[in-house]
Design a protein around this motif. Structure first.
Motif, PDB file in Angstrom:
ATOM      1  N   GLY A 102       0.800  -1.217   0.000  1.00 15.97           N
ATOM      2  CA  GLY A 102       0.000   0.000   0.000  1.00 15.97           C
ATOM      3  C   GLY A 102       0.833   1.267   0.000  1.00 15.97           C
ATOM      4  N   ALA A 103       0.123   2.373  -0.129  1.00 14.97           N
ATOM      5  CA  ALA A 103       0.741   3.697  -0.095  1.00 14.97           C
ATOM      6  C   ALA A 103      -0.354   4.707   0.229  1.00 14.97           C
ATOM      7  CB  ALA A 103       1.375   4.030  -1.446  1.00 14.97           C
ATOM      8  N   THR A 104       0.063   5.911   0.521  1.00 15.80           N
ATOM      9  CA  THR A 104      -0.881   7.008   0.726  1.00 15.80           C
ATOM     10  C   THR A 104      -0.545   8.139  -0.237  1.00 15.80           C
ATOM     11  OG1 THR A 104       0.461   8.004   2.467  1.00 15.80           O
ATOM     12  CG2 THR A 104      -1.279   6.476   3.170  1.00 15.80           C
ATOM     13  N   TYR A 105      -1.534   8.978  -0.498  1.00 13.57           N
ATOM     14  CA  TYR A 105      -1.328  10.197  -1.266  1.00 13.57           C
ATOM     15  C   TYR A 105      -2.199  11.260  -0.620  1.00 13.57           C
ATOM     16  CZ  TYR A 105      -5.805   9.093  -3.514  1.00 13.57           C
ATOM     17  OH  TYR A 105      -7.125   8.802  -3.741  1.00 13.57           O
ATOM     18  N   THR A 106      -1.880  12.510  -0.855  1.00 13.31           N
ATOM     19  CA  THR A 106      -2.593  13.611  -0.222  1.00 13.31           C
ATOM     20  C   THR A 106      -3.259  14.489  -1.262  1.00 13.31           C
ATOM     21  OG1 THR A 106      -1.026  13.617   1.611  1.00 13.31           O
ATOM     22  CG2 THR A 106      -2.356  15.598   1.324  1.00 13.31           C
ATOM     23  N   ILE A 107      -4.536  14.769  -1.048  1.00 16.20           N
ATOM     24  CA  ILE A 107      -5.204  15.819  -1.814  1.00 16.20           C
ATOM     25  C   ILE A 107      -4.968  17.096  -1.024  1.00 16.20           C
ATOM     26  CG2 ILE A 107      -7.405  16.739  -2.614  1.00 16.20           C
ATOM     27  CD1 ILE A 107      -8.297  13.911  -3.208  1.00 16.20           C
ATOM     28  N   ASN A 108      -4.194  17.998  -1.591  1.00 14.25           N
ATOM     29  CA  ASN A 108      -3.725  19.191  -0.893  1.00 14.25           C
ATOM     30  C   ASN A 108      -4.683  20.372  -0.964  1.00 14.25           C
ATOM     31  OD1 ASN A 108      -0.997  18.196  -0.135  1.00 14.25           O
ATOM     32  ND2 ASN A 108      -0.814  17.990  -2.340  1.00 14.25           N
ATOM     33  N   ALA A 109      -5.402  20.496  -2.075  1.00 16.09           N
ATOM     34  CA  ALA A 109      -6.270  21.662  -2.278  1.00 16.09           C
ATOM     35  C   ALA A 109      -7.651  21.203  -2.727  1.00 16.09           C
ATOM     36  CB  ALA A 109      -5.664  22.596  -3.324  1.00 16.09           C
ATOM     37  N   ALA A 110      -8.673  21.711  -2.091  1.00 21.38           N
ATOM     38  CA  ALA A 110     -10.040  21.353  -2.441  1.00 21.38           C
ATOM     39  C   ALA A 110     -10.385  21.842  -3.847  1.00 21.38           C
ATOM     40  CB  ALA A 110     -11.017  21.949  -1.425  1.00 21.38           C
ATOM     41  N   ASP A 111     -11.153  21.035  -4.559  1.00 20.13           N
ATOM     42  CA  ASP A 111     -11.698  21.398  -5.870  1.00 20.13           C
ATOM     43  C   ASP A 111     -10.635  21.781  -6.885  1.00 20.13           C
ATOM     44  OD1 ASP A 111     -14.366  20.996  -4.912  1.00 20.13           O
ATOM     45  OD2 ASP A 111     -14.254  22.947  -3.930  1.00 20.13           O
ATOM     46  N   THR A 112      -9.494  21.101  -6.810  1.00 18.61           N
ATOM     47  CA  THR A 112      -8.370  21.371  -7.706  1.00 18.61           C
ATOM     48  C   THR A 112      -7.822  20.042  -8.224  1.00 18.61           C
ATOM     49  OG1 THR A 112      -7.777  23.312  -6.399  1.00 18.61           O
ATOM     50  CG2 THR A 112      -6.087  22.439  -7.869  1.00 18.61           C
ATOM     51  N   TRP A 113      -7.664  19.928  -9.542  1.00 15.86           N
ATOM     52  CA  TRP A 113      -7.072  18.707 -10.086  1.00 15.86           C
ATOM     53  C   TRP A 113      -5.616  18.605  -9.675  1.00 15.86           C
ATOM     54  CZ3 TRP A 113      -9.574  14.693 -11.771  1.00 15.86           C
ATOM     55  CH2 TRP A 113     -10.866  14.846 -12.267  1.00 15.86           C
ATOM     56  N   GLU A 114      -5.213  17.443  -9.193  1.00 14.85           N
ATOM     57  CA  GLU A 114      -3.832  17.167  -8.801  1.00 14.85           C
ATOM     58  C   GLU A 114      -3.422  15.825  -9.392  1.00 14.85           C
ATOM     59  OE1 GLU A 114      -4.549  19.162  -4.395  1.00 14.85           O
ATOM     60  OE2 GLU A 114      -3.496  17.261  -4.518  1.00 14.85           O
TER      61      GLU A 114
END
Length: 186
Positions: free
Chosen positions: A86-98
């Motif tokens: 497994g791994a993790t990732y972070t969504i840093n900014a709301a309503d923004t494609w990353e």
């Protein structure tokens, strides 16, 4: 949940998969979970050399957008040998494609069956109860332990009917580098 194809997409893409929460669950039970899954037949993964000393690294890349920020978990599961990484990732900014890129190690234990049965899955966790987050995140291939499946995931996509999650441009490839997404043209 309502799951649909959306025209909401980052530059260069025409569509995305949209998960829209339609019934809120602010406190999932320990064994509650929900995820997006991509399933693979073993005959299509023989080039990974899984279960040999030549097992290769793989890199998963995708574009993601949500109104919720935080840490999400992704898991590869080997159904033939009951193994996971497994791994993790972070969504840093709301309503923004990353764009997210995750490299997984090769697995020298447990070859995948060379048949058309489901051998390996990629899981993107959306909702995870404590029964799948109370262990240790398996960043190397290990035997499957339910408590380790989504360690680090701290976002409950079901806590409000305002929640939406979009994903597109998914690419899983051999090696430790994410290449540009290969678009099909008519």
């Amino acid at each position: 949940w309502t799951i649909s194809q959306s025209t909401e997409a980052p530059a260069g893409f025409g569509h995305s998969l949209k998960w829209d929460c339609t019934t809120a669950d602010a406190s999932p039970a320990a064994n509650d979970f929900n995820y997006i899954s991509q399933r693979f037949e073993g005959q299509n993964l023989q080039h990974l050399a899984k279960g040999t000393s030549s097992a290769v690294k793989t890199t998963l890349s995708f574009h993601v957008k949500s109104n919720k920020t935080g840490t999400f978990a992704v898991l590869l599961t080997d159904n033939d040998n009951t193994r996971q990484v497994g791994a993790t990732y972070t969504i840093n900014a709301a309503d923004t494609w990353e764009k997210k890129t995750i490299t997984f190690p090769g697995d020298t234990s447990g070859a995948l069956d060379n048949d058309n049965n489901q051998s390996l899955n990629v899981l993107w966790w959306m909702v995870v109860g404590s029964g799948r987050t109370s262990g240790t995140l398996p960043t190397t291939w290990t035997n499957t332990v339910t408590a380790n499946a989504a360690v680090g995931h701290n976002v409950n996509m079901a806590d409000s009917t305002d929640n939406e999650f979009y994903i597109t441009g998914i690419q899983w490839e051999v090696g430790n580098t994410a290449t540009d997404f290969e678009q099909m043209t008519p």
